[in-house]
Structures are given as C-alpha cells and as structure tokens.
Scaffold this active site. Structure first.
Site, PDB file in Angstrom:
ATOM      1  N   SER A  47       0.856  -1.195   0.000  1.00  0.00           N
ATOM      2  CA  SER A  47       0.000   0.000   0.000  1.00  0.00           C
ATOM      3  C   SER A  47       0.883   1.232   0.000  1.00  0.00           C
ATOM      4  CB  SER A  47      -0.883  -0.009   1.248  1.00  0.00           C
ATOM      5  OG  SER A  47      -1.434   1.270   1.483  1.00  0.00           O
ATOM      6  N   SER A  48       0.376   2.306  -0.563  1.00  0.00           N
ATOM      7  CA  SER A  48       1.151   3.551  -0.599  1.00  0.00           C
ATOM      8  C   SER A  48       1.351   4.138   0.796  1.00  0.00           C
ATOM      9  CB  SER A  48       0.459   4.581  -1.491  1.00  0.00           C
ATOM     10  OG  SER A  48      -0.846   4.858  -1.009  1.00  0.00           O
ATOM     11  N   CYS A  49       0.597   3.660   1.799  1.00  0.00           N
ATOM     12  CA  CYS A  49       0.742   4.205   3.159  1.00  0.00           C
ATOM     13  C   CYS A  49       2.048   3.762   3.823  1.00  0.00           C
ATOM     14  CB  CYS A  49      -0.448   3.821   4.028  1.00  0.00           C
ATOM     15  SG  CYS A  49      -0.471   2.094   4.506  1.00  0.00           S
ATOM     16  N   TYR A 101      -1.165  -0.572  10.083  1.00  0.00           N
ATOM     17  CA  TYR A 101      -1.319  -1.199   8.771  1.00  0.00           C
ATOM     18  C   TYR A 101      -0.049  -1.026   7.948  1.00  0.00           C
ATOM     19  CZ  TYR A 101      -3.332  -2.179   4.150  1.00  0.00           C
ATOM     20  OH  TYR A 101      -3.599  -2.707   2.903  1.00  0.00           O
ATOM     21  N   LYS A 155       2.522  -3.891   6.368  1.00  0.00           N
ATOM     22  CA  LYS A 155       2.857  -3.967   4.942  1.00  0.00           C
ATOM     23  C   LYS A 155       4.371  -3.850   4.714  1.00  0.00           C
ATOM     24  CE  LYS A 155      -1.062  -4.745   2.984  1.00  0.00           C
ATOM     25  NZ  LYS A 155      -1.271  -6.001   2.242  1.00  0.00           N
ATOM     26  N   HIS A 196     -12.929   3.549   2.387  1.00  0.00           N
ATOM     27  CA  HIS A 196     -11.992   4.575   1.953  1.00  0.00           C
ATOM     28  C   HIS A 196     -12.756   5.774   1.397  1.00  0.00           C
ATOM     29  CE1 HIS A 196      -9.147   1.097   1.938  1.00  0.00           C
ATOM     30  NE2 HIS A 196      -8.340   2.034   2.393  1.00  0.00           N
TER      31      HIS A 196
END
Length: 311
Positions: free
Chosen positions: A108-110, A137, A141, A180
C-alpha cells in the site's frame, strides 16, 4: 505464467483479488485456486501450510489483507497490525516451503513516510515517520516487503512486492465508517440525493491531494509485472496524477447527480497532506493505466447501484 499454471489468488473475494481473478480468466488462465476466509483462515499457520502442501500453486498473488479507511485504521489498530502480519507471514513462508515459482505481495502507498518528498519514490521507504492514523497497517505492509526481500536474499525465492496507490472499483467496500474516501463519497452523495438532503459533509479541509487507480487497471498491472518484473526492489503502481479531495468530491457529486452543496468538517483529520506515487519505474517497463478517473467513478457508481441499492 503459462495457461496451465496453477495460480493462487489470496483474497479473491475482495476488490483487488476479484479484479485479478477477472483479468486472469480473461487472459485464458483456467487453473486458478481460491478460498474464502471461511474456508481458509490465513491467520492460522498450520491451515495455510496444509493448503499449500495440498494445492502446490506455481504462482501466488497475495492480495488478502484487512483494509479500511482512516476511521477503521485508527480504531482497530491491533487487528490491522496482527491480522495483516499473520496473513502475509504464513502465506510467504508456506510459498517458500512448497517451492512456489513466483509470489507477488501487494502492499500500500501508506508505507511511505507522512512527509516524504512528492512524488513518492520507491527508495523513500523507511526514511521518516509514518502517518499516525494508519501506522499499524503500514508497519504490517512494510514487514511483508521485508519478508519478500529476506526470503529472496536467503533462499533465492522469486518474491516481488508492488505498492498500489489508492484504489477503487468493482466490489469496493461502502461501509459508512470503515470505507476509503472515494467509495464513502459515492455512498454519501447517493444517499443524500435519494433523501433530498441539501448538503453533504466531507471530512477535513478538502485540501489533501490523492491519487486514484481503478482496481481493474491495477489487476492488469499485476499480471504484467508477474511476467515482466523480478527485481528485489518494490515497485509502485499508480497513475502518476493526483487530485484534491475537494475536486474528487465535486467529480463524485457530478457522476451521482447530487444537486446540493458541499460542507467541509475541518474538525476531522485530513491525514497525509499529499500522496502521489512516482511511477517512472513502472512507465519505463511500458505499462500505463487506461481508465480515467471520471470513467472509473461512473463504473464504480453503477456497481454500487447494482450491488448495494438494487438488492
């Protein structure tokens, strides 16, 4: 991947996993293995190991994850860390044990620092502090990325990691608290239109910038990279274009056909100021997204009507 290759898609019932299955089927792959979470709990190591020993997949798309928006991430911090850690660790280890030819881990981009330079390059990983609201999260990841690197370094496993930007599309989650931003806006505007409300409230100031990729475009990129990328380094998947939340809300408002006004609740968090992926690495491999944001929102809204309103 060959047409006869046995391909396991973990998380096939979710938005990303179902898109990958659709793309595989459309490309002529017929030996696709899936399991619902009620049939196989990926958090249970022995169950996962038994599944891999029995099925012996050649290729694995690891799209299974516990996901959600700001509220869900910040509320269920323990589950977002524990569940995701267990799922990815069990699947990656079992893939190593059973000699899986290639595994793709979807992150994920987070994972990137909250105040990393924009656009986000792959090498910015672990160069600063994470966004606090989704830190558990993100840490899970990041652990998945490092697991893939470690199994590659120690055992020579062809395990790759891809980092999608914000996603939306068919089979999205429209839960009023746990979704989201884009599906949440679709639901909000639709319900406001149906009930004749004069305003729709959007969280935050509307100024944060976000990038959005249609999930079926992501799936196409995943198939492309499974066949064309085997690097140790993670690779971003996105559009390379972003938009403010205000602009996004106006686009959704137009597609849904809501005629009222927008109200921004500035007491609510904005999250990361900007999240735009640097996709030059992906573009250098000659892959580009196909679905425009306006077309994608229209497709997603039609899917929402079919699955959540017409039933």
């Amino acid at each position: 991947m060959k047409a006869t290759s046995k391909i396991y898609v973990a998380g096939h019932h979710g938005m990303v996993g179902s898109a990958i299955v659709r793309k595989l089927e459309a490309a002529g792959f017929s030996n696709i293995v899936t399991r619902r979470s009620s049939q196989l709990d990926l958090r249970e190591q022995e169950a996962v190991r038994a599944f891999f020993r029995e099925e012996k997949p050649d290729f694995v798309f690891l799209a299974a994850a516990k996901v959600g928006g700001i509220v869900a991430n910040n509320t269920y911090r323990a589950e977002f860390l524990y569940d995701n850690l267990m799922m990815e660790a069990n699947v990656i280890h079992a893939a190593y044990e059973t000699g899986v030819e290639k595994l793709m881990f979807l992150g994920s981009s987070c994972i990137y620092p909250k105040f990393a330079p924009q656009p986000l390059k792959e090498e910015y990983l672990l160069t600063g502090e994470l966004e606090p609201t989704n830190e558990p999260y993100a840490i899970a990841k990041i652990a998945g990325i490092k697991l893939c690197e470690a199994y590659r370094d120690q055992y020579g496993c062809n395990f790759i990691s891809v980092m999608p930007t914000n996603l939306y599309g068919f089979n999205d989650n429209y839960h009023p608290q746990n979704s989201h931003v884009l599906p949440a806006l679709i639901r909000k505007f639709h319900e406001a239109k149906e009930s004749g409300e004069k305003t729709v409230t959007v969280w935050g100031t509307g100024s944060p910038r976000r990038e959005f990729l249609f999930a079926d475009d992501l799936a196409e990129a995943c198939l492309f990279l499974m066949d064309n990328y085997s690097g140790r380094e993670l690779i971003n998947i996105g559009t390379g274009e972003d938009i403010t939340i205000r602009e996004l809300a106006l686009q959704v408002k137009k597609v849904v056909g809501f005629n009222g006004e927008l109200v921004f609740d500035t007491s609510k968090p904005d999250g990361t100021p900007r999240k735009l992926m640097d996709v030059s690495k992906l573009h250098s491999l000659e892959w580009h997204h196909k679905t425009s944001l306006q077309d994608g929102i229209a497709l997603a809204y039609a899917d929402f009507i079919e699955k959540h309103v017409a039933v």
